[in-house]
Design a protein around this motif. Structure first.
Motif, PDB file in Angstrom:
ATOM      1  N   UNK A  90       0.871  -1.174   0.000  1.00 51.41           N
ATOM      2  CA  UNK A  90       0.000   0.000   0.000  1.00 51.41           C
ATOM      3  C   UNK A  90       0.905   1.220   0.000  1.00 51.41           C
ATOM      4  N   UNK A  91       0.763   2.062  -1.011  1.00 55.29           N
ATOM      5  CA  UNK A  91       1.609   3.250  -1.130  1.00 55.29           C
ATOM      6  C   UNK A  91       0.737   4.500  -1.096  1.00 55.29           C
ATOM      7  N   UNK A  92       1.335   5.602  -0.660  1.00 59.52           N
ATOM      8  CA  UNK A  92       0.633   6.877  -0.588  1.00 59.52           C
ATOM      9  C   UNK A  92       1.149   7.811  -1.682  1.00 59.52           C
ATOM     10  N   UNK A  93       0.215   8.407  -2.410  1.00 61.05           N
ATOM     11  CA  UNK A  93       0.532   9.443  -3.380  1.00 61.05           C
ATOM     12  C   UNK A  93      -0.437  10.595  -3.156  1.00 61.05           C
ATOM     13  N   UNK A  94      -0.012  11.804  -3.500  1.00 61.37           N
ATOM     14  CA  UNK A  94      -0.849  12.970  -3.221  1.00 61.37           C
ATOM     15  C   UNK A  94      -2.158  12.898  -3.994  1.00 61.37           C
ATOM     16  N   UNK A  95      -2.052  12.818  -5.311  1.00 63.06           N
ATOM     17  CA  UNK A  95      -3.224  12.760  -6.179  1.00 63.06           C
ATOM     18  C   UNK A  95      -2.890  11.885  -7.381  1.00 63.06           C
ATOM     19  N   UNK A  96      -3.878  11.474  -8.155  1.00 65.02           N
ATOM     20  CA  UNK A  96      -3.601  10.630  -9.326  1.00 65.02           C
ATOM     21  C   UNK A  96      -2.633  11.310 -10.302  1.00 65.02           C
ATOM     22  N   UNK A  97      -1.791  10.507 -10.921  1.00 61.54           N
ATOM     23  CA  UNK A  97      -0.843  11.019 -11.913  1.00 61.54           C
ATOM     24  C   UNK A  97      -1.596  11.560 -13.123  1.00 61.54           C
ATOM     25  N   UNK A  98      -0.971  12.521 -13.797  1.00 62.09           N
ATOM     26  CA  UNK A  98      -1.616  13.167 -14.939  1.00 62.09           C
ATOM     27  C   UNK A  98      -1.959  12.160 -16.037  1.00 62.09           C
ATOM     28  N   UNK A  99      -1.077  11.175 -16.247  1.00 63.46           N
ATOM     29  CA  UNK A  99      -1.350  10.226 -17.333  1.00 63.46           C
ATOM     30  C   UNK A  99      -2.613   9.414 -17.049  1.00 63.46           C
ATOM     31  N   UNK A 100      -2.916   9.160 -15.772  1.00 63.00           N
ATOM     32  CA  UNK A 100      -4.149   8.455 -15.433  1.00 63.00           C
ATOM     33  C   UNK A 100      -5.368   9.320 -15.734  1.00 63.00           C
ATOM     34  N   UNK A 101      -5.271  10.598 -15.370  1.00 66.24           N
ATOM     35  CA  UNK A 101      -6.386  11.510 -15.613  1.00 66.24           C
ATOM     36  C   UNK A 101      -6.598  11.689 -17.116  1.00 66.24           C
ATOM     37  N   UNK A 102      -5.516  11.737 -17.875  1.00 60.55           N
ATOM     38  CA  UNK A 102      -5.637  11.841 -19.336  1.00 60.55           C
ATOM     39  C   UNK A 102      -6.320  10.613 -19.932  1.00 60.55           C
ATOM     40  N   UNK A 103      -6.304   9.518 -19.188  1.00 60.06           N
ATOM     41  CA  UNK A 103      -6.974   8.297 -19.634  1.00 60.06           C
ATOM     42  C   UNK A 103      -8.403   8.203 -19.097  1.00 60.06           C
ATOM     43  N   UNK A 104      -8.852   9.263 -18.390  1.00 60.51           N
ATOM     44  CA  UNK A 104     -10.235   9.304 -17.920  1.00 60.51           C
ATOM     45  C   UNK A 104     -10.427   9.006 -16.450  1.00 60.51           C
ATOM     46  N   UNK A 105      -9.325   8.866 -15.682  1.00 55.29           N
ATOM     47  CA  UNK A 105      -9.430   8.549 -14.257  1.00 55.29           C
ATOM     48  C   UNK A 105      -9.809   9.807 -13.477  1.00 55.29           C
ATOM     49  N   UNK A 106     -10.704   9.649 -12.506  1.00 51.70           N
ATOM     50  CA  UNK A 106     -11.184  10.779 -11.713  1.00 51.70           C
ATOM     51  C   UNK A 106     -10.039  11.336 -10.864  1.00 51.70           C
ATOM     52  N   UNK A 107      -9.674  12.618 -11.004  1.00 51.90           N
ATOM     53  CA  UNK A 107      -8.575  13.181 -10.225  1.00 51.90           C
ATOM     54  C   UNK A 107      -8.871  13.283  -8.738  1.00 51.90           C
ATOM     55  N   UNK A 108     -10.130  13.099  -8.359  1.00 50.68           N
ATOM     56  CA  UNK A 108     -10.493  13.132  -6.937  1.00 50.68           C
ATOM     57  C   UNK A 108     -10.759  11.737  -6.367  1.00 50.68           C
ATOM     58  N   UNK A 109     -10.314  10.722  -7.079  1.00 55.29           N
ATOM     59  CA  UNK A 109     -10.429   9.359  -6.549  1.00 55.29           C
ATOM     60  C   UNK A 109      -9.655   9.249  -5.242  1.00 55.29           C
ATOM     61  N   UNK A 110     -10.122   8.389  -4.366  1.00 51.60           N
ATOM     62  CA  UNK A 110      -9.469   8.210  -3.067  1.00 51.60           C
ATOM     63  C   UNK A 110      -8.429   7.102  -3.084  1.00 51.60           C
ATOM     64  N   UNK A 111      -8.556   6.183  -4.012  1.00 54.05           N
ATOM     65  CA  UNK A 111      -7.605   5.071  -4.076  1.00 54.05           C
ATOM     66  C   UNK A 111      -7.626   4.417  -5.433  1.00 54.05           C
ATOM     67  N   UNK A 112      -6.669   3.517  -5.631  1.00 54.04           N
ATOM     68  CA  UNK A 112      -6.539   2.823  -6.913  1.00 54.04           C
ATOM     69  C   UNK A 112      -5.853   1.489  -6.693  1.00 54.04           C
ATOM     70  N   UNK A 113      -6.371   0.451  -7.341  1.00 56.61           N
ATOM     71  CA  UNK A 113      -5.665  -0.831  -7.410  1.00 56.61           C
ATOM     72  C   UNK A 113      -4.960  -0.890  -8.748  1.00 56.61           C
ATOM     73  N   UNK A 114      -3.662  -1.137  -8.753  1.00 56.97           N
ATOM     74  CA  UNK A 114      -2.886  -1.237  -9.979  1.00 56.97           C
ATOM     75  C   UNK A 114      -2.321  -2.640 -10.123  1.00 56.97           C
TER      76      UNK A 114
END
Length: 239
Positions: free
Chosen positions: A150-174
């Motif tokens: 489990x890792x902590x990041x401030x907010x989703x990376x730009x490349x994820x948002x460019x792919x349609x990921x919500x920038x206000x998501x609380x978490x992500x499974x990769x």
């Protein structure tokens, strides 16, 4: 409603009252907005709240003009950009959705600096809650979960948002889920769970609420690891 408080304390108090009414009766709350002081009627926050209520009552297409009026009054209104992104998502207008989501990411990251969000103490608190959740898992699940970090990041990376990921998501499974890891695929894309601490802190200022949401988010992402879909997790209370 997740709008940031307006600078005018009286308007802030009025919108708090509207939000309280909206929890039980959106139509009555909309009538309250119509009774707002004439000096407030064209305030971006009023347009935003009206859009939120109209969406609940009539749907996203009817709400869109109100969010656009909010942005016309304040182009840096991140909540209105986020609402418009969700309108475009509901209307299957992906390029417009992504455009507004990218603006949300930019504005939220800028606001983090001024608000002092994401101190080392904040991050330690979130990491500690996450560790406790993992430790309390039944042994069967801990063994199957293995070494997924489990890792902590401030907010989703730009490349994820460019792919349609919500920038206000609380978490992500990769990574590949537990039931689909196979040879080179698993080695090329190791699983990890990401918590977006700035989003969590911006949305949940109360420590108890923050703790509860971190727990829910961790369990939600673990659900993805074990191959549960959104319907499964909603049924289990992990949505």
């Amino acid at each position: 409603m997740k709008s940031r408080p307006p600078e005018d304390p009286a308007l802030h108090a009025f919108l708090d009252d509207v939000a309280d009414v909206a929890a039980d009766d959106p139509a009555e709350a909309l009538e309250l907005l119509d009774e707002a002081s004439p000096g407030w009627q064209d305030h971006p926050e009023i347009h935003y709240f009206r859009g939120d209520l109209v969406w609940t009552i009539e749907g996203p297409e009817a709400a869109e003009p109100h969010f656009r009026r909010a942005l016309a009054g304040n182009p840096r209104f991140a909540d209105a950009h986020h609402a418009l992104a969700q309108v475009h998502e509901a209307m299957d207008e992906r390029p417009a959705m992504i455009r507004h989501y990218l603006e949300v990411l930019r504005l939220d990251a800028h606001d983090d600096i001024g608000a002092g969000i994401g101190t080392k103490e904040d991050q330690r608190f979130i990491a500690g809650v996450a560790e406790a959740v993992l430790e309390d898992l039944p042994e069967e699940f801990k063994q199957r979960l293995g070494n997924v970090p489990v890792v902590l990041e401030a907010r989703p990376a730009k490349y994820l948002v460019q792919d349609g990921f919500d920038p206000r998501a609380l978490g992500l499974f990769e990574g590949p889920d537990h039931f689909h890891q196979r040879g080179l695929e698993a080695a090329a894309a190791p699983s990890r769970i990401v918590l977006y601490y700035a989003n969590l802190l911006a949305m949940f200022a109360d420590e108890d609420e923050l703790r509860e949401q971190v727990e829910v988010t961790i369990l939600h992402e673990i659900g993805h690891y074990f191959g549960l879909d959104e319907d499964d997790m909603q049924r289990l209370g992990l949505d």
